[in-house]
Scaffold this motif. Structure first.
Motif, short mmCIF file in Angstrom:
data_model
loop_
_atom_site.label_atom_id
_atom_site.label_comp_id
_atom_site.label_asym_id
_atom_site.label_seq_id
_atom_site.Cartn_x
_atom_site.Cartn_y
_atom_site.Cartn_z
N MET A 1 -32.73 -16.03 32.19
CA MET A 1 -31.81 -16.05 30.98
C MET A 1 -30.50 -16.84 31.47
SD MET A 1 -32.40 -15.01 28.03
CE MET A 1 -31.84 -14.34 26.34
N GLU A 2 -30.11 -16.92 32.54
CA GLU A 2 -28.80 -17.53 32.91
C GLU A 2 -29.02 -19.00 32.69
OE1 GLU A 2 -25.64 -16.28 33.32
OE2 GLU A 2 -26.56 -14.60 32.88
N ARG A 3 -30.20 -19.51 33.16
CA ARG A 3 -30.41 -21.04 32.89
C ARG A 3 -30.13 -21.46 31.34
NH1 ARG A 3 -34.90 -23.86 31.65
NH2 ARG A 3 -36.39 -22.25 31.48
N VAL A 4 -30.70 -20.50 30.44
CA VAL A 4 -30.59 -20.82 29.05
C VAL A 4 -29.13 -20.69 28.54
CG1 VAL A 4 -31.31 -20.21 26.75
CG2 VAL A 4 -32.94 -20.30 28.61
N ARG A 5 -28.23 -19.60 29.08
CA ARG A 5 -26.98 -19.50 28.79
C ARG A 5 -26.40 -20.77 28.89
NH1 ARG A 5 -24.60 -14.28 28.33
NH2 ARG A 5 -23.03 -15.03 29.42
N ALA A 6 -26.59 -21.31 30.26
CA ALA A 6 -25.94 -22.60 30.88
C ALA A 6 -26.19 -23.60 29.92
CB ALA A 6 -26.00 -22.76 32.23
N LEU A 7 -27.41 -23.98 29.69
CA LEU A 7 -28.01 -24.94 28.68
C LEU A 7 -27.25 -25.13 27.41
CD1 LEU A 7 -30.05 -27.28 28.44
CD2 LEU A 7 -31.45 -25.74 27.57
N LEU A 8 -27.11 -23.72 26.91
CA LEU A 8 -26.40 -23.64 25.66
C LEU A 8 -25.09 -23.39 25.60
CD1 LEU A 8 -28.92 -21.40 23.92
CD2 LEU A 8 -28.85 -23.64 23.66
N HIS A 9 -24.54 -23.44 26.52
CA HIS A 9 -22.84 -23.40 26.85
C HIS A 9 -22.27 -22.00 26.01
CE1 HIS A 9 -22.76 -27.57 28.48
NE2 HIS A 9 -23.70 -27.81 27.27
N VAL A 10 -22.98 -21.03 26.52
CA VAL A 10 -22.51 -19.80 25.84
C VAL A 10 -21.23 -19.43 26.16
CG1 VAL A 10 -23.21 -17.18 26.05
CG2 VAL A 10 -24.85 -18.99 25.56
N ASP A 11 -20.73 -19.79 27.64
CA ASP A 11 -19.15 -19.08 27.96
C ASP A 11 -18.50 -19.83 27.06
OD1 ASP A 11 -20.47 -17.82 29.86
OD2 ASP A 11 -20.38 -19.14 31.55
N VAL A 12 -18.74 -21.34 26.66
CA VAL A 12 -17.65 -21.80 25.85
C VAL A 12 -17.62 -21.37 24.22
CG1 VAL A 12 -17.26 -24.09 24.54
CG2 VAL A 12 -18.26 -24.09 26.98
N VAL A 13 -18.70 -20.91 23.72
CA VAL A 13 -18.83 -20.08 22.60
C VAL A 13 -18.15 -18.78 22.66
CG1 VAL A 13 -20.47 -19.21 20.84
CG2 VAL A 13 -20.83 -21.21 21.83
N HIS A 14 -18.31 -18.11 23.74
CA HIS A 14 -17.77 -16.76 23.94
C HIS A 14 -16.13 -16.85 23.87
CE1 HIS A 14 -21.43 -14.21 25.65
NE2 HIS A 14 -21.52 -14.68 24.19
N GLN A 15 -15.44 -17.85 24.74
CA GLN A 15 -14.26 -18.11 24.86
C GLN A 15 -13.66 -18.70 23.73
OE1 GLN A 15 -13.73 -21.26 27.73
NE2 GLN A 15 -14.58 -19.84 29.55
N ALA A 16 -14.37 -19.02 22.49
CA ALA A 16 -13.72 -19.43 21.32
C ALA A 16 -13.82 -18.08 20.57
CB ALA A 16 -14.62 -20.45 20.75
N GLY A 17 -14.36 -16.84 21.00
CA GLY A 17 -14.36 -15.50 20.16
C GLY A 17 -15.44 -15.46 19.37
#
Length: 57
Positions: A1-17
């Motif tokens: 799942m972490e590979r997919v999170r990185a691929l989709l840039h989930v951290d950037v989305v979370h930082q945007a709220g």
């Protein structure tokens, strides 16, 4: 799942709220692995329109 999170840039989305809280998702999949740990306790409904099964195997 972490590979997919990185691929989709989930951290950037979370930082945007955008956290995905109070969201319902429907997935139509012809080969979901019901025993995969990422799905444990997260599947609230099931329907098999091909084999007419009543539960996930």
């Amino acid at each position: 799942m972490e590979r997919v999170r990185a691929l989709l840039h989930v951290d950037v989305v979370h930082q945007a709220g955008i956290l995905g809280r109070n969201v319902t998702v429907c997935s139509l999949d012809s080969g979901a692995a019901a025993d995969h740990p990422d799905f444990h306790g997260r599947i609230c409904g099931f329907a098999d329109f091909c084999k007419r099964a009543r539960e996930m195997l």
